[in-house]
Design a protein around this motif. Structure first.
Motif, short mmCIF file in Angstrom:
data_model
loop_
_atom_site.label_atom_id
_atom_site.label_comp_id
_atom_site.label_asym_id
_atom_site.label_seq_id
_atom_site.Cartn_x
_atom_site.Cartn_y
_atom_site.Cartn_z
N UNK A 63 -5.53 -6.50 3.63
CA UNK A 63 -6.77 -6.71 3.21
C UNK A 63 -7.23 -5.95 2.59
N UNK A 64 -6.80 -4.39 2.85
CA UNK A 64 -8.52 -3.78 2.18
C UNK A 64 -7.93 -3.24 0.65
N UNK A 65 -5.95 -2.29 0.95
CA UNK A 65 -5.75 -1.65 -0.55
C UNK A 65 -5.68 -2.61 -1.35
N UNK A 158 -5.04 -3.15 -13.77
CA UNK A 158 -3.58 -2.50 -14.00
C UNK A 158 -4.02 -0.68 -12.72
N UNK A 159 -4.49 -0.35 -13.02
CA UNK A 159 -4.84 0.92 -12.49
C UNK A 159 -4.92 0.56 -10.95
N UNK A 160 -6.07 -0.54 -10.21
CA UNK A 160 -6.10 -0.40 -9.35
C UNK A 160 -4.48 -0.48 -7.98
N UNK A 161 -3.53 -1.29 -8.69
CA UNK A 161 -2.58 -2.17 -8.68
C UNK A 161 -1.55 -0.73 -8.23
N UNK A 162 -1.78 -0.16 -8.96
CA UNK A 162 -0.69 1.18 -9.42
C UNK A 162 -1.04 1.99 -8.11
N UNK A 166 0.16 3.43 -4.16
CA UNK A 166 0.95 4.50 -4.39
C UNK A 166 0.67 4.72 -2.81
N UNK A 167 0.39 4.30 -1.91
CA UNK A 167 -0.66 3.96 -0.62
C UNK A 167 0.26 3.12 -0.11
#
Length: 270
Positions: A63-65, A158-162, A166-167
């Motif tokens: 829900x958060x990430x 797109x960068x939010x997905x990366x 990564x977490x």
């Protein structure tokens, strides 16, 4: 105060009406919980002991990430934050309210998981409910803070997905959800302690589930709360009202400071 309440209510309704947020807040975590309970619980009976904490942590991460950063970036790119600024809405409300509403959705999901897991999968319930709620809050704040920070520093969707993956992905592999921390090699274990999921599972086991923690469970709680509050503070400091205005009060690399509580925890609480 009325403006805050109205904004909170609007964001909460959005979390139910928006198909993507509904998926991330409810459908995906609960569907994955049922899948893992029926499939993995049958293959590996010991997973039943971790069902409740592992699936609650998974729901929080989903829900958060996966749910918070993208709407923040889209709102900035579409100029919505400019209208907020014109109407006097502070940046802290823009960042905190989505996280708070997500935590309320997560509370509902956590109640469903803890109520049904003993009936469906013979999973043990927490033995210490106050500590369970405390660890849940710390995990939600930690993951919510990181998610908001990702939304602030990411230049595009797109960068939010990366950054989110990564977490998220390492947490699924070495975060203690599917593979117990004690089975990791020492070097991998130290790296895993940089993840909120590892700290959350350690705290749940040691403080709420009546099991033995792999390292200091109270240290994990301190790490979660500290990192979450630091992440929110960094997000407010680095916040930008408009994607066209690249000027910030600090470089986006400052976001890496959110790792400091985890690094300190390795030396202080292991």
């Amino acid at each position: 105060m009325n403006a805050f309440i109205n904004h909170f209510a609007f964001e909460f309704r959005t979390g139910i009406r928006n198909k993507t947020l509904l998926l991330m807040n409810y459908l995906f975590p609960l569907g994955f919980y049922l899948l893992m309970g029926f499939v993995l619980g049958g293959i590996n009976p010991t997973f039943r002991e971790d069902t409740i904490p592992a699936m609650v942590v998974f729901a929080i991460m989903t829900a958060t990430l996966l749910g918070i950063p993208d709407p923040l970036v889209n709102a900035r790119e579409n100029g919505i934050f400019r209208s907020y600024k014109i109407n006097g809405i502070p940046s802290i409300s823009i960042l905190v309210i989505p996280a708070l509403t997500t935590m309320l959705h997560l509370l509902i999901v956590a109640v469903v998981i803890t109520a049904t897991a003993p009936l469906l999968f013979d999973a043990p319930q927490p033995v210490n409910w106050p500590n369970f709620i405390l660890v849940f809050a710390g995990t939600a704040i930690a993951c919510g803070g990181i998610s908001v920070l990702i939304g602030v520093v990411s230049p595009s969707s797109r960068m939010t997905v990366m950054w989110s993956q990564l977490v998220f992905l390492p947490s699924m592999v070495v975060g203690g959800l599917m593979l117990p921390y004690r089975m990791l090699p020492e070097a991998a274990g130290k790296i895993a302690q940089l993840l909120p999921a590892t700290q959350a599972m350690n705290a749940f086991n040691g403080l709420a589930m009546g099991r033995t923690a792999d390292f200091s469970p109270w240290g994990s709680v301190i790490t979660l709360f500290t990192s979450g509050l630091l992440a929110f503070a960094l997000a407010v400091y680095l916040f930008s009202w408009d994607s066209r205005n690249t000027a910030r009060r600090g470089h986006t690399a400052l976001a890496l400071l959110v790792l400091l509580p985890y690094v300190a925890g390795i030396f202080l609480f292991s």
